[in-house]
Design a protein around this motif. Structure first.
Motif, PDB file in Angstrom:
ATOM      1  N   ASN A  56       0.846  -1.195   0.000  1.00 13.68           N
ATOM      2  CA  ASN A  56       0.000   0.000   0.000  1.00 13.68           C
ATOM      3  C   ASN A  56       0.875   1.235   0.000  1.00 13.68           C
ATOM      4  O   ASN A  56       1.822   1.331   0.783  1.00 13.68           O
ATOM      5  N   LEU A  57       0.560   2.178  -0.887  1.00  7.70           N
ATOM      6  CA  LEU A  57       1.352   3.400  -1.003  1.00  7.70           C
ATOM      7  C   LEU A  57       0.437   4.610  -0.857  1.00  7.70           C
ATOM      8  O   LEU A  57      -0.318   4.940  -1.763  1.00  7.70           O
ATOM      9  N   PRO A  58       0.461   5.297   0.309  1.00  8.06           N
ATOM     10  CA  PRO A  58      -0.425   6.447   0.525  1.00  8.06           C
ATOM     11  C   PRO A  58       0.053   7.691  -0.214  1.00  8.06           C
ATOM     12  O   PRO A  58       1.257   7.894  -0.409  1.00  8.06           O
ATOM     13  N   LEU A  59      -0.903   8.527  -0.616  1.00 12.50           N
ATOM     14  CA  LEU A  59      -0.593   9.784  -1.312  1.00 12.50           C
ATOM     15  C   LEU A  59      -1.122  10.981  -0.527  1.00 12.50           C
ATOM     16  O   LEU A  59      -1.394  12.027  -1.101  1.00 12.50           O
ATOM     17  N   LEU A  60      -1.234  10.836   0.780  1.00 18.61           N
ATOM     18  CA  LEU A  60      -1.869  11.867   1.588  1.00 18.61           C
ATOM     19  C   LEU A  60      -0.996  13.104   1.781  1.00 18.61           C
ATOM     20  O   LEU A  60      -1.503  14.179   2.049  1.00 18.61           O
ATOM     21  N   LYS A  61       0.322  12.972   1.659  1.00 16.98           N
ATOM     22  CA  LYS A  61       1.216  14.096   1.913  1.00 16.98           C
ATOM     23  C   LYS A  61       1.782  14.707   0.638  1.00 16.98           C
ATOM     24  O   LYS A  61       2.711  15.509   0.690  1.00 16.98           O
ATOM     25  N   VAL A  62       1.233  14.331  -0.510  1.00 15.64           N
ATOM     26  CA  VAL A  62       1.710  14.871  -1.787  1.00 15.64           C
ATOM     27  C   VAL A  62       0.525  15.404  -2.579  1.00 15.64           C
ATOM     28  O   VAL A  62      -0.629  15.060  -2.311  1.00 15.64           O
ATOM     29  N   GLY A 106      -7.363   3.250 -13.324  1.00 12.00           N
ATOM     30  CA  GLY A 106      -6.689   2.906 -12.080  1.00 12.00           C
ATOM     31  C   GLY A 106      -5.863   4.056 -11.538  1.00 12.00           C
ATOM     32  O   GLY A 106      -5.841   4.311 -10.326  1.00 12.00           O
ATOM     33  N   ALA A 107      -5.184   4.778 -12.432  1.00 13.64           N
ATOM     34  CA  ALA A 107      -4.380   5.926 -12.006  1.00 13.64           C
ATOM     35  C   ALA A 107      -5.260   7.039 -11.448  1.00 13.64           C
ATOM     36  O   ALA A 107      -4.936   7.661 -10.429  1.00 13.64           O
ATOM     37  N   LEU A 108      -6.382   7.294 -12.110  1.00  8.07           N
ATOM     38  CA  LEU A 108      -7.302   8.338 -11.641  1.00  8.07           C
ATOM     39  C   LEU A 108      -7.915   7.974 -10.293  1.00  8.07           C
ATOM     40  O   LEU A 108      -8.017   8.819  -9.397  1.00  8.07           O
ATOM     41  N   VAL A 109      -8.315   6.718 -10.139  1.00  8.82           N
ATOM     42  CA  VAL A 109      -8.909   6.271  -8.876  1.00  8.82           C
ATOM     43  C   VAL A 109      -7.891   6.347  -7.747  1.00  8.82           C
ATOM     44  O   VAL A 109      -8.212   6.766  -6.627  1.00  8.82           O
ATOM     45  N   ALA A 110      -6.653   5.956  -8.026  1.00  8.78           N
ATOM     46  CA  ALA A 110      -5.606   6.011  -7.000  1.00  8.78           C
ATOM     47  C   ALA A 110      -5.377   7.449  -6.530  1.00  8.78           C
ATOM     48  O   ALA A 110      -5.238   7.712  -5.329  1.00  8.78           O
ATOM     49  N   GLN A 111      -5.338   8.398  -7.473  1.00  7.75           N
ATOM     50  CA  GLN A 111      -5.146   9.789  -7.089  1.00  7.75           C
ATOM     51  C   GLN A 111      -6.360  10.336  -6.351  1.00  7.75           C
ATOM     52  O   GLN A 111      -6.233  11.129  -5.414  1.00  7.75           O
ATOM     53  N   GLN A 112      -7.547   9.909  -6.750  1.00 10.01           N
ATOM     54  CA  GLN A 112      -8.757  10.420  -6.114  1.00 10.01           C
ATOM     55  C   GLN A 112      -8.912   9.903  -4.683  1.00 10.01           C
ATOM     56  O   GLN A 112      -9.270  10.648  -3.775  1.00 10.01           O
ATOM     57  N   GLN A 113      -8.597   8.617  -4.458  1.00  8.88           N
ATOM     58  CA  GLN A 113      -8.786   8.054  -3.128  1.00  8.88           C
ATOM     59  C   GLN A 113      -7.577   8.273  -2.223  1.00  8.88           C
ATOM     60  O   GLN A 113      -7.658   8.040  -1.018  1.00  8.88           O
ATOM     61  N   GLY A 114      -6.456   8.714  -2.798  1.00  4.88           N
ATOM     62  CA  GLY A 114      -5.297   9.086  -1.990  1.00  4.88           C
ATOM     63  C   GLY A 114      -4.355   7.950  -1.653  1.00  4.88           C
ATOM     64  O   GLY A 114      -3.508   8.100  -0.777  1.00  4.88           O
ATOM     65  N   TYR A 115      -4.431   6.851  -2.368  1.00  4.84           N
ATOM     66  CA  TYR A 115      -3.499   5.752  -2.144  1.00  4.84           C
ATOM     67  C   TYR A 115      -3.613   4.750  -3.289  1.00  4.84           C
ATOM     68  O   TYR A 115      -4.629   4.701  -3.980  1.00  4.84           O
ATOM     69  N   ALA A 116      -2.549   3.976  -3.439  1.00  2.69           N
ATOM     70  CA  ALA A 116      -2.555   2.858  -4.383  1.00  2.69           C
ATOM     71  C   ALA A 116      -2.324   1.586  -3.593  1.00  2.69           C
ATOM     72  O   ALA A 116      -1.475   1.561  -2.695  1.00  2.69           O
ATOM     73  N   ASP A 117      -3.072   0.567  -3.907  1.00  2.00           N
ATOM     74  CA  ASP A 117      -2.981  -0.695  -3.173  1.00  2.00           C
ATOM     75  C   ASP A 117      -2.859  -1.843  -4.161  1.00  2.00           C
ATOM     76  O   ASP A 117      -3.472  -1.819  -5.234  1.00  2.00           O
ATOM     77  N   VAL A 118      -2.078  -2.836  -3.796  1.00  3.61           N
ATOM     78  CA  VAL A 118      -1.855  -3.956  -4.700  1.00  3.61           C
ATOM     79  C   VAL A 118      -3.140  -4.742  -4.943  1.00  3.61           C
ATOM     80  O   VAL A 118      -3.276  -5.438  -5.958  1.00  3.61           O
ATOM     81  N   LYS A 119      -4.117  -4.617  -4.036  1.00  2.87           N
ATOM     82  CA  LYS A 119      -5.372  -5.349  -4.169  1.00  2.87           C
ATOM     83  C   LYS A 119      -6.514  -4.466  -4.667  1.00  2.87           C
ATOM     84  O   LYS A 119      -7.670  -4.902  -4.662  1.00  2.87           O
ATOM     85  N   MET A 120      -6.210  -3.262  -5.105  1.00  3.09           N
ATOM     86  CA  MET A 120      -7.261  -2.346  -5.497  1.00  3.09           C
ATOM     87  C   MET A 120      -8.007  -2.800  -6.755  1.00  3.09           C
ATOM     88  O   MET A 120      -9.117  -2.341  -7.035  1.00  3.09           O
ATOM     89  N   GLY A 121      -7.408  -3.716  -7.507  1.00  3.04           N
ATOM     90  CA  GLY A 121      -8.057  -4.188  -8.723  1.00  3.04           C
ATOM     91  C   GLY A 121      -8.896  -5.439  -8.546  1.00  3.04           C
ATOM     92  O   GLY A 121      -9.570  -5.870  -9.489  1.00  3.04           O
ATOM     93  N   ILE A 122      -8.860  -6.021  -7.338  1.00  6.09           N
ATOM     94  CA  ILE A 122      -9.626  -7.257  -7.125  1.00  6.09           C
ATOM     95  C   ILE A 122     -11.123  -6.977  -7.244  1.00  6.09           C
ATOM     96  O   ILE A 122     -11.660  -6.087  -6.599  1.00  6.09           O
ATOM     97  N   GLY A 123     -11.778  -7.723  -8.103  1.00  2.37           N
ATOM     98  CA  GLY A 123     -13.208  -7.531  -8.341  1.00  2.37           C
ATOM     99  C   GLY A 123     -13.522  -6.474  -9.370  1.00  2.37           C
ATOM    100  O   GLY A 123     -14.701  -6.192  -9.623  1.00  2.37           O
ATOM    101  N   ALA A 124     -12.499  -5.899  -9.979  1.00  5.50           N
ATOM    102  CA  ALA A 124     -12.730  -4.823 -10.956  1.00  5.50           C
ATOM    103  C   ALA A 124     -13.541  -5.311 -12.153  1.00  5.50           C
ATOM    104  O   ALA A 124     -14.384  -4.584 -12.676  1.00  5.50           O
ATOM    105  N   ILE A 125     -13.291  -6.544 -12.577  1.00  7.27           N
ATOM    106  CA  ILE A 125     -14.012  -7.075 -13.736  1.00  7.27           C
ATOM    107  C   ILE A 125     -15.494  -7.198 -13.424  1.00  7.27           C
ATOM    108  O   ILE A 125     -16.343  -6.973 -14.290  1.00  7.27           O
ATOM    109  N   VAL A 126     -15.823  -7.544 -12.183  1.00 17.26           N
ATOM    110  CA  VAL A 126     -17.231  -7.658 -11.784  1.00 17.26           C
ATOM    111  C   VAL A 126     -17.877  -6.268 -11.765  1.00 17.26           C
ATOM    112  O   VAL A 126     -19.015  -6.080 -12.213  1.00 17.26           O
ATOM    113  N   ILE A 127     -17.163  -5.282 -11.233  1.00 21.73           N
ATOM    114  CA  ILE A 127     -17.673  -3.902 -11.197  1.00 21.73           C
ATOM    115  C   ILE A 127     -17.908  -3.393 -12.611  1.00 21.73           C
ATOM    116  O   ILE A 127     -18.925  -2.767 -12.899  1.00 21.73           O
ATOM    117  N   ALA A 128     -16.957  -3.663 -13.510  1.00 21.27           N
ATOM    118  CA  ALA A 128     -17.088  -3.214 -14.898  1.00 21.27           C
ATOM    119  C   ALA A 128     -18.284  -3.867 -15.565  1.00 21.27           C
ATOM    120  O   ALA A 128     -19.018  -3.205 -16.315  1.00 21.27           O
TER     121      ALA A 128
END
Length: 230
Positions: A111-117, A208-230
């Motif tokens: 997990n890589l937070p983007l809260l301070k940038v 994925g890049a837009l969602v990571a910037q919007q939510q303030g972090y990138a996570d290795v599991k952030m894509g799990i279930g993405a195909i179902v959501i799509a």
């Protein structure tokens, strides 16, 4: 009021995830290719964008880098299918599993937070000063998410509309309808399959890049279930 703000936030995030849905639409509906790379390439786009931002790269410039990473993910699945003769579903699963380790290597952590940038969303939020009468009904963060989401959605839809009207785009559509007919006309369906997978995963990684910037972090599991959501 709380319900209204929740709906606004959901719409904004839905538009960002909708870009990923457009990528999935290309493979599942247009090409008739069951591509399961999505869960991996979505996280790859977020990971690449987050790492570059943490290293001082402008948030806007990280988006083309995420798109390139998505293209490579799609090309990998395409080559596994066309050159190694692996069925579409299995080729996507192999790439998806491999991307889990690659995403860990890119971020060097799970997990890589983007809260301070600064991100695109935080910069625009700082520049917008809503009147008090409007801020009661629409928060700055929700407005920023809507604006950026609509901007990129319009660009992606416009590009897709133009591309699939070209000769190459028409060939991809024809491949999905009748691959035997396309081959009978001397067109390589291997090439069209790879090109469609590259374009699809480029859209997915951008989302994925837009969602990571919007939510303030990138996570290795952030894509799990993405195909179902799509």
């Amino acid at each position: 009021m709380g319900v209204l703000l929740s709906i606004e936030g959901a719409i904004g995030q839905g538009i960002l995830w909708g870009i990923m849905a457009l990528g999935v639409y290309i493979t599942f509906r247009i090409l008739d290719f069951a591509d399961l790379t999505v869960d991996g390439s979505f996280a790859t786009g977020g990971a690449v964008s987050a790492v570059l931002i943490m290293n001082g790269v402008d948030p806007w410039i990280t988006l083309p880098a995420a798109i390139v990473a998505g293209c490579l993910c799609g090309a990998c699945t395409g080559l596994l299918h066309t050159m190694c003769k692996i069925p579409p579903i299995l080729a996507g699963i192999l790439t998806q599993i491999g991307l889990y380790s690659i995403n860990l290597m890119i971020m060097d952590k799970s997990n890589l937070p983007l809260l301070k940038v600064d991100t695109m969303f935080s910069r625009l939020a700082d520049a917008i000063d809503l009147p008090r009468s409007i801020s009661r009904w629409l928060t700055t963060n929700n407005l920023v998410c809507l604006l950026i989401g609509i901007l990129f959605a319009v660009v992606v839809i416009g590009f897709a509309y133009w591309f699939f009207g070209t000769e190459t785009g028409a060939t991809i559509r024809a491949t999905g309808n009748n691959a035997n007919m396309v081959r009978a006309n001397g067109v390589s369906t291997n090439r069209t399959n790879i090109l469609a997978l590259i374009l699809s995963n480029a859209f997915i990684a951008l989302s994925g890049a837009l969602v990571a910037q919007q939510q303030g972090y990138a996570d290795v599991k952030m894509g799990i279930g993405a195909i179902v959501i799509a």
